[in-house]
Design a protein around this motif. Structure first.
Motif, PDB file in Angstrom:
ATOM      1  N   GLY A  15       0.795  -1.222   0.000  1.00 12.61           N
ATOM      2  CA  GLY A  15       0.000   0.000   0.000  1.00 12.61           C
ATOM      3  C   GLY A  15       0.828   1.274   0.000  1.00 12.61           C
ATOM      4  N   PRO A  16       1.692   1.480   1.012  1.00 17.63           N
ATOM      5  CA  PRO A  16       2.501   2.704   1.018  1.00 17.63           C
ATOM      6  C   PRO A  16       3.468   2.795  -0.158  1.00 17.63           C
ATOM      7  CG  PRO A  16       2.412   1.718   3.194  1.00 17.63           C
ATOM      8  CD  PRO A  16       1.831   0.710   2.250  1.00 17.63           C
ATOM      9  N   LEU A  17       4.060   1.648  -0.555  1.00 19.58           N
ATOM     10  CA  LEU A  17       5.067   1.677  -1.615  1.00 19.58           C
ATOM     11  C   LEU A  17       4.444   1.916  -2.988  1.00 19.58           C
ATOM     12  CD1 LEU A  17       7.217  -1.358  -0.403  1.00 19.58           C
ATOM     13  CD2 LEU A  17       7.668   1.067  -0.024  1.00 19.58           C
ATOM     14  N   LEU A  18       3.518   1.034  -3.382  1.00 18.96           N
ATOM     15  CA  LEU A  18       2.888   1.172  -4.686  1.00 18.96           C
ATOM     16  C   LEU A  18       1.994   2.406  -4.736  1.00 18.96           C
ATOM     17  CD1 LEU A  18       2.444   0.029  -7.475  1.00 18.96           C
ATOM     18  CD2 LEU A  18       0.664  -1.479  -6.542  1.00 18.96           C
ATOM     19  N   GLY A  19       1.335   2.711  -3.600  1.00 22.16           N
ATOM     20  CA  GLY A  19       0.526   3.922  -3.557  1.00 22.16           C
ATOM     21  C   GLY A  19       1.360   5.169  -3.781  1.00 22.16           C
ATOM     22  N   GLY A  20       2.556   5.198  -3.198  1.00 22.22           N
ATOM     23  CA  GLY A  20       3.446   6.344  -3.414  1.00 22.22           C
ATOM     24  C   GLY A  20       3.868   6.485  -4.863  1.00 22.22           C
ATOM     25  N   VAL A  21       4.136   5.354  -5.516  1.00 23.79           N
ATOM     26  CA  VAL A  21       4.503   5.403  -6.935  1.00 23.79           C
ATOM     27  C   VAL A  21       3.348   5.942  -7.774  1.00 23.79           C
ATOM     28  CG1 VAL A  21       5.115   3.981  -8.931  1.00 23.79           C
ATOM     29  CG2 VAL A  21       6.195   3.551  -6.713  1.00 23.79           C
ATOM     30  N   LEU A  22       2.130   5.486  -7.490  1.00 29.03           N
ATOM     31  CA  LEU A  22       0.964   5.942  -8.252  1.00 29.03           C
ATOM     32  C   LEU A  22       0.706   7.432  -8.040  1.00 29.03           C
ATOM     33  CD1 LEU A  22      -1.412   2.897  -7.632  1.00 29.03           C
ATOM     34  CD2 LEU A  22      -0.304   3.514  -9.785  1.00 29.03           C
ATOM     35  N   VAL A  23       0.832   7.884  -6.795  1.00 30.61           N
ATOM     36  CA  VAL A  23       0.625   9.312  -6.522  1.00 30.61           C
ATOM     37  C   VAL A  23       1.715  10.140  -7.204  1.00 30.61           C
ATOM     38  CG1 VAL A  23       0.630  11.051  -4.698  1.00 30.61           C
ATOM     39  CG2 VAL A  23      -0.638   8.924  -4.386  1.00 30.61           C
ATOM     40  N   TRP A  24       2.936   9.641  -7.204  1.00 29.50           N
ATOM     41  CA  TRP A  24       4.021  10.353  -7.889  1.00 29.50           C
ATOM     42  C   TRP A  24       3.756  10.430  -9.391  1.00 29.50           C
ATOM     43  CZ3 TRP A  24       7.389   8.157 -11.532  1.00 29.50           C
ATOM     44  CH2 TRP A  24       8.439   8.975 -11.941  1.00 29.50           C
ATOM     45  N   ALA A  25       3.214   9.363  -9.947  1.00 31.59           N
ATOM     46  CA  ALA A  25       3.015   9.314 -11.397  1.00 31.59           C
ATOM     47  C   ALA A  25       1.794  10.100 -11.854  1.00 31.59           C
ATOM     48  CB  ALA A  25       2.890   7.861 -11.856  1.00 31.59           C
ATOM     49  N   GLY A  26       0.708  10.073 -11.084  1.00 28.59           N
ATOM     50  CA  GLY A  26      -0.512  10.717 -11.563  1.00 28.59           C
ATOM     51  C   GLY A  26      -1.358  11.386 -10.506  1.00 28.59           C
ATOM     52  N   GLY A  27      -0.796  11.581  -9.331  1.00 27.03           N
ATOM     53  CA  GLY A  27      -1.556  12.233  -8.276  1.00 27.03           C
ATOM     54  C   GLY A  27      -2.492  11.272  -7.564  1.00 27.03           C
TER      55      GLY A  27
END
Length: 392
Positions: free
Chosen positions: A153-165
């Motif tokens: 959650g924190p890891l992949l969620g951070g990547v998604l937020v970095w990529a598209g908010g």
């Protein structure tokens, strides 16, 4: 327990969507919670607002899980599971479309309410679709995939937020809810509600006060309290010791990974008779308490030891606690029991950090760890004393 849906060979096919539902609620809870603080100044304007957004999800679960668990017993767990997953997808999609601070609050509340429906329903179906001899393995696997959700959650969620908010993360959650719902509709058989005797409020209170329910639920609450404290406060300890975010993030990942690895093994040991529920939960509480004690030690060694021990201890307790509850619960009350047990876990999830934070404001963070460690160690100490008295 009865086994619905056919032979033992069909059980894994039925179980995968339930494991995916457990992953979904864990990934949704931690993926967003870990990335709310820094994504948007116009939506998260203060720590108070951030705290409110974080509390919405858990608050909805505390209030609604017992209600949806009882509903699952009344109309069947499968419809509640599917309805909860659809609602989770719609709540996530609402923020994707609206993209405003107000809708962020509404979406987070909707996600928590939806998870309150499909999480206890999935647990009830895990119990209903497996015989008593396989409950440890089933709940161990369910806990494994839930732990993977907490880890990613924190890891992949951070990547998604970095990529598209944050909208991209909510969009992925909406897709995940729809996909798991379709999968469950195709693979999970209908498990009809069973006839049950009329139950008064007093009857319910007596059943929930029975040690057969109270002791496993208390152990689950304690494990969840320690897990929440480890995830939330170990990075603080690492920062005080001068460690960077990479090291502290790795420690949290080690904690979740240890919990994920141990749970299936604990479940298999229970089914094989190599481990009893009582011994496993007492050892789990003792190991978790030792981990909290290590958290008070300075430096990276203490932090990593705490992460490993807390992960191993909670990984022991979780499948054994749920298997014990499922084995002692009539099938017609399974949803109610799982909803009440999930409520206990949510109270531990909220209570553990509050206890540690409250004590830490007076005597420091090490004191907070120590107090929670003592609370968790009470169970093993009482168990040892009772054992010695019985032998005497």
């Amino acid at each position: 327990m009865t086994q619905a849906g056919g032979t033992q060979a069909t059980v894994p096919h039925q179980m995968w969507p339930l494991y995916a539902a457990g992953f979904t609620t864990a990934f949704g809870a931690h993926g967003i919670a870990a990335n709310l603080g820094g994504f948007s100044d116009d939506a998260v304007t203060s720590l108070l607002v951030l705290g409110g957004l974080l509390a919405l999800y858990d608050g909805a679960e505390v209030l609604l899980k017992p209600l949806f668990g009882t509903l699952a017993d009344r109309i069947g767990a499968r419809p509640v599971l599917l309805g909860g997953l659809i609602a989770f997808a719609l709540a996530s999609l609402a923020y994707v479309i609206a993209d405003s601070p107000g809708w962020l609050w509404a979406a987070r509340l909707g996600q928590g309410a939806a998870a309150s429906a499909f999480s206890p329903s999935a647990s009830a179906l895990v119990a209903r679709l497996n015989p008593a001899a396989k409950l440890g393995r089933a709940f161990g696997s369910y806990g494994f995939y839930k732990s993977i959700g907490y880890t990613l959650g924190p890891l992949l969620g951070g990547v998604l937020v970095w990529a598209g908010g944050l909208r991209l993360l909510f969009a992925v959650l909406a897709f995940l809810g729809v996909a798991v719902c379709i999968w469950a509709a195709l693979a999970v058989p209908a498990v009809p509600p069973l006839p049950k005797a009329r139950q008064t409020v007093l009857d319910l209170a007596r059943r929930l006060a029975d040690p057969a329910f109270l002791l496993p639920t208390a152990a689950l609450a304690g494990a969840t309290a320690a897990l929440s404290v480890g995830v939330g406060f170990l990075p603080v300890s690492g920062s005080v010791a001068g460690l960077g975010t990479v090291a502290t993030g790795a420690a949290v990942s080690v904690l979740a990974a240890c919990a994920a690895v141990v749970q299936p093994r604990a479940g298999r040991a229970l089914d094989a008779g190599r481990l009893s529920v009582r011994a496993g939960m007492l050892w789990g509480l003792a190991i978790t308490a030792a981990g909290l004690g290590c958290a008070a030690l300075p430096g990276v060694v203490g932090m990593l030891a705490a992460a490993v021990l807390i992960g191993v201890g909670t990984g022991l307790i979780t499948p054994l606690g749920f298997a014990a509850l499922a084995a002692r619960t009539p099938d017609e009350r399974m949803g109610q029991t799982m909803g009440a047990a999930e409520l206990g876990r949510e109270l531990g999830d909220a209570g553990g950090p509050l206890v540690v934070a409250g004590v830490a404001t007076v005597v420091g963070l090490s004191g907070g760890y120590a107090v929670l460690a003592v609370v968790l160690a009470v169970g093993p100490v009482v168990g040892v004393v009772k054992g010695l008295r019985a032998r005497a």
